[in-house]
Design a protein around this motif. Structure first.
Motif, PDB file in Angstrom:
ATOM      1  N   LEU A 207      14.751  -5.694  34.073  1.00 34.21           N
ATOM      2  CA  LEU A 207      14.837  -6.457  35.324  1.00 34.21           C
ATOM      3  C   LEU A 207      13.666  -7.421  35.442  1.00 34.21           C
ATOM      4  CD1 LEU A 207      15.947  -3.740  37.924  1.00 34.21           C
ATOM      5  CD2 LEU A 207      17.308  -5.646  37.051  1.00 34.21           C
ATOM      6  N   ASN A 208      12.501  -6.933  35.061  1.00 36.33           N
ATOM      7  CA  ASN A 208      11.297  -7.757  35.089  1.00 36.33           C
ATOM      8  C   ASN A 208      11.435  -8.953  34.153  1.00 36.33           C
ATOM      9  OD1 ASN A 208       8.616  -8.542  35.556  1.00 36.33           O
ATOM     10  ND2 ASN A 208       7.981  -6.405  35.728  1.00 36.33           N
ATOM     11  N   GLU A 209      11.906  -8.677  32.960  1.00 34.72           N
ATOM     12  CA  GLU A 209      12.099  -9.748  31.977  1.00 34.72           C
ATOM     13  C   GLU A 209      13.144 -10.752  32.460  1.00 34.72           C
ATOM     14  OE1 GLU A 209      11.219  -6.938  28.039  1.00 34.72           O
ATOM     15  OE2 GLU A 209      13.266  -7.282  28.763  1.00 34.72           O
ATOM     16  N   SER A 210      14.250 -10.234  32.981  1.00 29.82           N
ATOM     17  CA  SER A 210      15.326 -11.104  33.468  1.00 29.82           C
ATOM     18  C   SER A 210      14.848 -11.956  34.635  1.00 29.82           C
ATOM     19  CB  SER A 210      16.533 -10.264  33.902  1.00 29.82           C
ATOM     20  OG  SER A 210      17.028  -9.500  32.834  1.00 29.82           O
ATOM     21  N   ALA A 211      14.099 -11.323  35.548  1.00 27.50           N
ATOM     22  CA  ALA A 211      13.583 -12.055  36.706  1.00 27.50           C
ATOM     23  C   ALA A 211      12.646 -13.170  36.274  1.00 27.50           C
ATOM     24  CB  ALA A 211      12.852 -11.088  37.647  1.00 27.50           C
ATOM     25  N   ALA A 212      11.831 -12.892  35.245  1.00 26.45           N
ATOM     26  CA  ALA A 212      10.899 -13.907  34.758  1.00 26.45           C
ATOM     27  C   ALA A 212      11.651 -15.098  34.166  1.00 26.45           C
ATOM     28  CB  ALA A 212       9.974 -13.307  33.709  1.00 26.45           C
ATOM     29  N   VAL A 213      12.675 -14.800  33.345  1.00 29.56           N
ATOM     30  CA  VAL A 213      13.463 -15.871  32.723  1.00 29.56           C
ATOM     31  C   VAL A 213      14.212 -16.679  33.777  1.00 29.56           C
ATOM     32  CG1 VAL A 213      15.380 -16.377  31.168  1.00 29.56           C
ATOM     33  CG2 VAL A 213      13.697 -14.645  30.540  1.00 29.56           C
ATOM     34  N   VAL A 214      14.882 -15.979  34.704  1.00 30.08           N
ATOM     35  CA  VAL A 214      15.643 -16.658  35.757  1.00 30.08           C
ATOM     36  C   VAL A 214      14.721 -17.478  36.650  1.00 30.08           C
ATOM     37  CG1 VAL A 214      17.063 -16.310  37.818  1.00 30.08           C
ATOM     38  CG2 VAL A 214      17.534 -15.002  35.755  1.00 30.08           C
ATOM     39  N   SER A 215      13.564 -16.910  36.979  1.00 26.96           N
ATOM     40  CA  SER A 215      12.611 -17.615  37.840  1.00 26.96           C
ATOM     41  C   SER A 215      12.151 -18.923  37.207  1.00 26.96           C
ATOM     42  CB  SER A 215      11.403 -16.718  38.120  1.00 26.96           C
ATOM     43  OG  SER A 215      10.433 -17.391  38.884  1.00 26.96           O
ATOM     44  N   ILE A 216      11.799 -18.852  35.933  1.00 30.97           N
ATOM     45  CA  ILE A 216      11.323 -20.050  35.242  1.00 30.97           C
ATOM     46  C   ILE A 216      12.422 -21.102  35.146  1.00 30.97           C
ATOM     47  CG2 ILE A 216      10.516 -20.953  33.034  1.00 30.97           C
ATOM     48  CD1 ILE A 216       9.033 -18.283  32.644  1.00 30.97           C
ATOM     49  N   LEU A 217      13.611 -20.673  34.758  1.00 28.50           N
ATOM     50  CA  LEU A 217      14.726 -21.619  34.598  1.00 28.50           C
ATOM     51  C   LEU A 217      15.188 -22.192  35.930  1.00 28.50           C
ATOM     52  CD1 LEU A 217      16.926 -19.825  31.893  1.00 28.50           C
ATOM     53  CD2 LEU A 217      15.404 -21.784  31.585  1.00 28.50           C
ATOM     54  N   SER A 218      15.337 -21.318  36.931  1.00 34.72           N
ATOM     55  CA  SER A 218      15.868 -21.781  38.211  1.00 34.72           C
ATOM     56  C   SER A 218      14.916 -22.728  38.924  1.00 34.72           C
ATOM     57  CB  SER A 218      16.191 -20.586  39.114  1.00 34.72           C
ATOM     58  OG  SER A 218      15.023 -19.861  39.441  1.00 34.72           O
TER      59      SER A 218
ATOM     60  N   GLY B 260      -2.274  -9.744  46.489  1.00 35.04           N
ATOM     61  CA  GLY B 260      -1.442  -8.908  47.348  1.00 35.04           C
ATOM     62  C   GLY B 260      -0.127  -9.583  47.674  1.00 35.04           C
ATOM     63  N   PHE B 261      -0.191 -10.852  48.053  1.00 36.46           N
ATOM     64  CA  PHE B 261       1.039 -11.603  48.360  1.00 36.46           C
ATOM     65  C   PHE B 261       1.904 -11.724  47.110  1.00 36.46           C
ATOM     66  CE2 PHE B 261       3.818 -15.167  48.670  1.00 36.46           C
ATOM     67  CZ  PHE B 261       4.166 -15.277  50.007  1.00 36.46           C
ATOM     68  N   GLY B 262       1.278 -12.124  45.997  1.00 33.39           N
ATOM     69  CA  GLY B 262       2.034 -12.346  44.772  1.00 33.39           C
ATOM     70  C   GLY B 262       2.701 -11.089  44.254  1.00 33.39           C
ATOM     71  N   THR B 263       2.033  -9.942  44.379  1.00 32.24           N
ATOM     72  CA  THR B 263       2.608  -8.685  43.914  1.00 32.24           C
ATOM     73  C   THR B 263       3.807  -8.283  44.764  1.00 32.24           C
ATOM     74  OG1 THR B 263       0.449  -7.937  43.091  1.00 32.24           O
ATOM     75  CG2 THR B 263       2.135  -6.253  43.454  1.00 32.24           C
ATOM     76  N   ALA B 264       3.672  -8.404  46.087  1.00 26.51           N
ATOM     77  CA  ALA B 264       4.797  -8.078  46.973  1.00 26.51           C
ATOM     78  C   ALA B 264       5.975  -9.014  46.706  1.00 26.51           C
ATOM     79  CB  ALA B 264       4.356  -8.186  48.435  1.00 26.51           C
ATOM     80  N   ALA B 265       5.683 -10.296  46.517  1.00 23.40           N
ATOM     81  CA  ALA B 265       6.745 -11.273  46.240  1.00 23.40           C
ATOM     82  C   ALA B 265       7.428 -10.979  44.908  1.00 23.40           C
ATOM     83  CB  ALA B 265       6.156 -12.676  46.232  1.00 23.40           C
ATOM     84  N   THR B 266       6.644 -10.609  43.901  1.00 21.72           N
ATOM     85  CA  THR B 266       7.196 -10.289  42.581  1.00 21.72           C
ATOM     86  C   THR B 266       8.134  -9.086  42.650  1.00 21.72           C
ATOM     87  OG1 THR B 266       5.279 -11.180  41.407  1.00 21.72           O
ATOM     88  CG2 THR B 266       6.621  -9.583  40.226  1.00 21.72           C
ATOM     89  N   LEU B 267       7.732  -8.052  43.369  1.00 21.22           N
ATOM     90  CA  LEU B 267       8.571  -6.859  43.508  1.00 21.22           C
ATOM     91  C   LEU B 267       9.896  -7.187  44.188  1.00 21.22           C
ATOM     92  CD1 LEU B 267       5.886  -4.206  44.527  1.00 21.22           C
ATOM     93  CD2 LEU B 267       7.252  -4.205  42.440  1.00 21.22           C
ATOM     94  N   LEU B 268       9.852  -8.011  45.226  1.00 20.55           N
ATOM     95  CA  LEU B 268      11.079  -8.378  45.928  1.00 20.55           C
ATOM     96  C   LEU B 268      12.017  -9.171  45.019  1.00 20.55           C
ATOM     97  CD1 LEU B 268       9.657  -9.404  49.432  1.00 20.55           C
ATOM     98  CD2 LEU B 268      11.134  -7.447  48.931  1.00 20.55           C
ATOM     99  N   GLU B 269      11.457 -10.068  44.243  1.00 24.64           N
ATOM    100  CA  GLU B 269      12.294 -10.917  43.403  1.00 24.64           C
ATOM    101  C   GLU B 269      12.820 -10.199  42.162  1.00 24.64           C
ATOM    102  OE1 GLU B 269      10.561 -14.734  42.628  1.00 24.64           O
ATOM    103  OE2 GLU B 269       9.995 -15.011  44.726  1.00 24.64           O
ATOM    104  N   MET B 270      12.402  -8.966  41.964  1.00 23.99           N
ATOM    105  CA  MET B 270      12.941  -8.156  40.872  1.00 23.99           C
ATOM    106  C   MET B 270      14.261  -7.488  41.262  1.00 23.99           C
ATOM    107  SD  MET B 270       9.492  -6.382  39.371  1.00 23.99           S
ATOM    108  CE  MET B 270      10.444  -5.164  38.448  1.00 23.99           C
ATOM    109  N   VAL B 271      14.627  -7.538  42.544  1.00 24.22           N
ATOM    110  CA  VAL B 271      15.877  -6.921  42.995  1.00 24.22           C
ATOM    111  C   VAL B 271      17.050  -7.725  42.444  1.00 24.22           C
ATOM    112  CG1 VAL B 271      17.275  -6.281  44.984  1.00 24.22           C
ATOM    113  CG2 VAL B 271      14.775  -6.095  45.096  1.00 24.22           C
ATOM    114  N   PRO B 272      17.942  -7.092  41.700  1.00 25.80           N
ATOM    115  CA  PRO B 272      19.069  -7.812  41.092  1.00 25.80           C
ATOM    116  C   PRO B 272      19.903  -8.574  42.122  1.00 25.80           C
ATOM    117  CG  PRO B 272      18.920  -5.586  40.214  1.00 25.80           C
ATOM    118  CD  PRO B 272      17.965  -5.655  41.361  1.00 25.80           C
ATOM    119  N   VAL B 273      20.366  -9.749  41.742  1.00 26.37           N
ATOM    120  CA  VAL B 273      21.238 -10.621  42.532  1.00 26.37           C
ATOM    121  C   VAL B 273      20.533 -11.154  43.783  1.00 26.37           C
ATOM    122  CG1 VAL B 273      23.469 -10.884  43.679  1.00 26.37           C
ATOM    123  CG2 VAL B 273      23.271  -9.374  41.690  1.00 26.37           C
TER     124      VAL B 273
END
Length: 285
Positions: free
Chosen positions: A100-111, A229-242
């Motif tokens: 999920l972490n890997e997918s989120a990173a790829v999707v984040s960069i591309l999107s 702190g902000f970045g970590t919370a944001a990263t966790l939220l954006e790891m949620v699929p879909v």
């Protein structure tokens, strides 16, 4: 000689642990990790902020599906085979988190490179207008006098959100092996990603304020904890699929809310540095 090396390794490890303890302590005191949550509620209660998201939802979901499906199909089992040796029974869960972490990173960069740049920019500026910070937004784009917060947004004169970053991708894969360390490694990996993410959440705000690169670097250096702190919370939220696309926008709203509070000297870190901010503003003028 081996004993000396062990002692040095232990000393370095202790120094790093102390640094991260101080970093997390600063993050907790600043309460910056709450802004992504505040962004969710503010976004839900201000329907006009939904417009940029709605315009990108269908193409984003197509991109997400094209990434996460192949990622699980091709990488889950190979990585699970490795993770079993270091995580034991927890490998099933930690490997899912890893993919999920890997997918989120790829999707984040591309999107953010191909789809969401303008929409996120509108969301950030629209939130500032909704918070009555129109004068700040007007320094970076045309602002109309009528309509809701999004309708008031005219042509953007400056666009700070960065496009595809090779360094970001290299840094991601460089720290990826941390996930092979049971639990602690995965947590450290997320925090490291959060720290990198936090450094970019106020790029638009710094640009609108007219801060130089050195001024921005100095500010971020002094407030590593809050931005981590902000970045970590944001990263966790954006790891949620879909749902990650929704959280990309609510995190942007949260970053704008934080910027509005900084502008109003209504945060712990700006209460202590208000004179410094005024001096910086004089230098810009």
């Amino acid at each position: 000689m081996p004993n000396r090396l062990v002692e040095q390794a232990q000393e370095v490890a202790k120094e790093d642990i102390d640094k991260y303890k101080a970093l997390l302590n600063d993050a907790a005191k600043s309460r910056s990790y709450l802004y992504p949550i505040k962004g969710i509620f503010y976004f839900m209660s201000h329907r006009e902020l939904w417009k940029p998201l709605a315009s990108k939802l269908v193409p984003y979901l197509g991109l997400y599906a094209s990434v996460i499906g192949p990622m699980f199909f091709f990488t889950y089992l190979p990585q699970l085979a490795i993770m079993v040796f270091v995580n034991g029974p927890l490998a099933v869960l930690t490997t899912i988190l890893l993919v999920l972490n890997e997918s989120a990173a790829v999707v984040s960069i591309l999107s953010k490179s191909l789809l969401l740049q303008d929409a996120l920019l509108d969301t950030f500026d629209g939130t500032l207008i909704a918070k009555n910070k129109t004068e700040i937004v007007a320094s970076g784009r045309e602002v109309n006098s009528r309509g809701d917060a999004i309708q008031k947004l005219g042509k953007a004169l400056k666009k700070p959100f960065s496009k595809f970053s090779v360094k970001e991708l290299v840094r991601y894969f460089m720290y990826l092996p941390l996930n092979f360390i049971p639990v602690v490694g995965t947590v450290a990996f997320i925090i490291i990603r959060g720290r990198a993410r936090g450094n970019s959440v106020h790029d638009r705000y710094f640009q609108l304020k007219g801060w130089s690169a050195s001024r921005k670097s100095e500010w971020l250096s002094k407030h590593k904890g809050p931005y981590t702190g902000f970045g970590t919370a944001a990263t966790l939220l954006e790891m949620v699929p879909v749902a990650s696309i929704v959280f990309s926008f609510t995190n942007t709203v949260g970053a704008a809310l934080w910027a509005a509070d900084i502008e109003g000297k209504d945060t712990e870190m700006t209460k202590a540095t208000a004179p410094e901010l005024r001096e910086a503003a004089k230098k810009v003028e």
